[in-house]
Design an enzyme around this catalytic site. Sequence first.
Site, PDB file in Angstrom:
ATOM      1  N   LEU A 161      -7.405  70.750  29.526  1.00  9.36           N
ATOM      2  CA  LEU A 161      -7.337  71.929  30.375  1.00  9.36           C
ATOM      3  C   LEU A 161      -6.912  73.091  29.495  1.00  9.36           C
ATOM      4  O   LEU A 161      -6.133  72.910  28.548  1.00  9.36           O
ATOM      5  CB  LEU A 161      -6.312  71.740  31.504  1.00  9.36           C
ATOM      6  CG  LEU A 161      -6.611  70.699  32.581  1.00  9.36           C
ATOM      7  CD1 LEU A 161      -5.449  70.615  33.558  1.00  9.36           C
ATOM      8  CD2 LEU A 161      -7.907  71.008  33.315  1.00  9.36           C
ATOM      9  N   ASP A 162      -7.407  74.286  29.791  1.00  7.36           N
ATOM     10  CA  ASP A 162      -6.982  75.460  29.037  1.00  7.36           C
ATOM     11  C   ASP A 162      -5.471  75.635  29.171  1.00  7.36           C
ATOM     12  O   ASP A 162      -4.854  75.186  30.147  1.00  7.36           O
ATOM     13  CB  ASP A 162      -7.682  76.720  29.559  1.00  7.36           C
ATOM     14  CG  ASP A 162      -9.181  76.673  29.359  1.00  7.36           C
ATOM     15  OD1 ASP A 162      -9.633  75.975  28.434  1.00  7.36           O
ATOM     16  OD2 ASP A 162      -9.896  77.333  30.142  1.00  7.36           O
ATOM     17  N   LYS A 163      -4.887  76.325  28.211  1.00  6.00           N
ATOM     18  CA  LYS A 163      -3.450  76.555  28.205  1.00  6.00           C
ATOM     19  C   LYS A 163      -2.957  77.086  29.549  1.00  6.00           C
ATOM     20  O   LYS A 163      -1.941  76.627  30.087  1.00  6.00           O
ATOM     21  CB  LYS A 163      -3.090  77.544  27.093  1.00  6.00           C
ATOM     22  CG  LYS A 163      -1.642  77.987  27.088  1.00  6.00           C
ATOM     23  CD  LYS A 163      -1.399  79.052  26.036  1.00  6.00           C
ATOM     24  CE  LYS A 163       0.028  79.589  26.108  1.00  6.00           C
ATOM     25  NZ  LYS A 163       0.270  80.672  25.116  1.00  6.00           N
ATOM     26  N   ARG A 260     -14.865  79.058  34.285  1.00  3.21           N
ATOM     27  CA  ARG A 260     -14.647  80.479  34.024  1.00  3.21           C
ATOM     28  C   ARG A 260     -15.963  81.163  33.639  1.00  3.21           C
ATOM     29  O   ARG A 260     -16.279  82.267  34.108  1.00  3.21           O
ATOM     30  CB  ARG A 260     -13.606  80.643  32.920  1.00  3.21           C
ATOM     31  CG  ARG A 260     -12.247  80.065  33.303  1.00  3.21           C
ATOM     32  CD  ARG A 260     -11.327  79.893  32.116  1.00  3.21           C
ATOM     33  NE  ARG A 260     -10.990  81.179  31.501  1.00  3.21           N
ATOM     34  CZ  ARG A 260     -10.337  81.288  30.350  1.00  3.21           C
ATOM     35  NH1 ARG A 260      -9.952  80.205  29.681  1.00  3.21           N
ATOM     36  NH2 ARG A 260     -10.064  82.478  29.858  1.00  3.21           N
TER      37      ARG A 260
END
Length: 332
Positions: A161-163, A260
Amino acid sequence: MNLAIEDTRVNKRADYIPASLPSDDADACEAVTIPAELAGLRLDLALARLFPAHSRSRLQSWLKDGFVRLDGSQPDPRRKVWGGEYVEVDAPPPPEVAAELPEDIPLTVVFEDADLLVIDKPVGLVVHPGNGNWSGTLLNALLHHDPALAAVPRAGIVHRLDKDTSGLMVVAKTLAAQTDLVRQLQARTVKRHYRALVQGEFGAGGTVDAPVGRHPTQRTRMAVVGNGRPALTHYLVVERFAGFTLVECRLETGRTHQIRVHMAHIGHPLVGDPVYAPRRCGNALLDDFPRQALHAFRLGLVHPRSAQPMSWEVPMAADFAALLDGLRGGRQ
């Protein structure tokens, strides 16, 4: 894809079960006599059937690097087997989890057994060291939580998962579990559901089927590009606000920044996204939200040992929940 799934269905007869050989490191050496049922298969395919705890790509790499012997000699990976050959696999030690050190970083554990660890990742936690984040990552936290994960590549991490994306992640605690989970991800049988707050209003749900790859000129960004990798995102409307929509996104593929990029591509970038929605949206509450409004709230998979379907669901991250409450309060 079907071949990878089929390779996990290994005949359970005794002659299919690799036997450990005496050595200084018995667990690292596996050997078996190739059964007649696999006659005519290429060696790398036969190995994938005989050693299902290892992926086919890993076995091919070990063949190339000399960690596999056939009747005592280093074989050509493309040769066929005819049954009766004696194959030995000397698994190399796992790559160093890079001088990374265990760090006592709190983890919210949703589920854990001998094979799997499911966590609810908080906002701000980088998954893997790199790009200036060489400590304070999920990997460091995992090594502290369970030091045995140092023996599994990437400390058992199979997806990211992105930060600044919160929510559910699964970690494999054994090599066999990691191989099985990677195969499930490749076969698109892992169910990953997200909630995203996006700009604009939807009439209904839909699907974005558009390849995602590196942006042709801005190399730190991803984009929908013709030569990208296939990417498929399903979305449905959960709640509507004036000028904004809460959607549920279900991934069939797992490309970098997929949700996104796909939402921005159809004109509905995520609230708070600093990369794909750089402009302020004109709502003070939303403009002050410091990260992309994206949360992985549901995860489903097949347990690698029991083969039973499992699923988990977690509440919205506190900051995301507060944002939605603010929007609901503003329309009353």
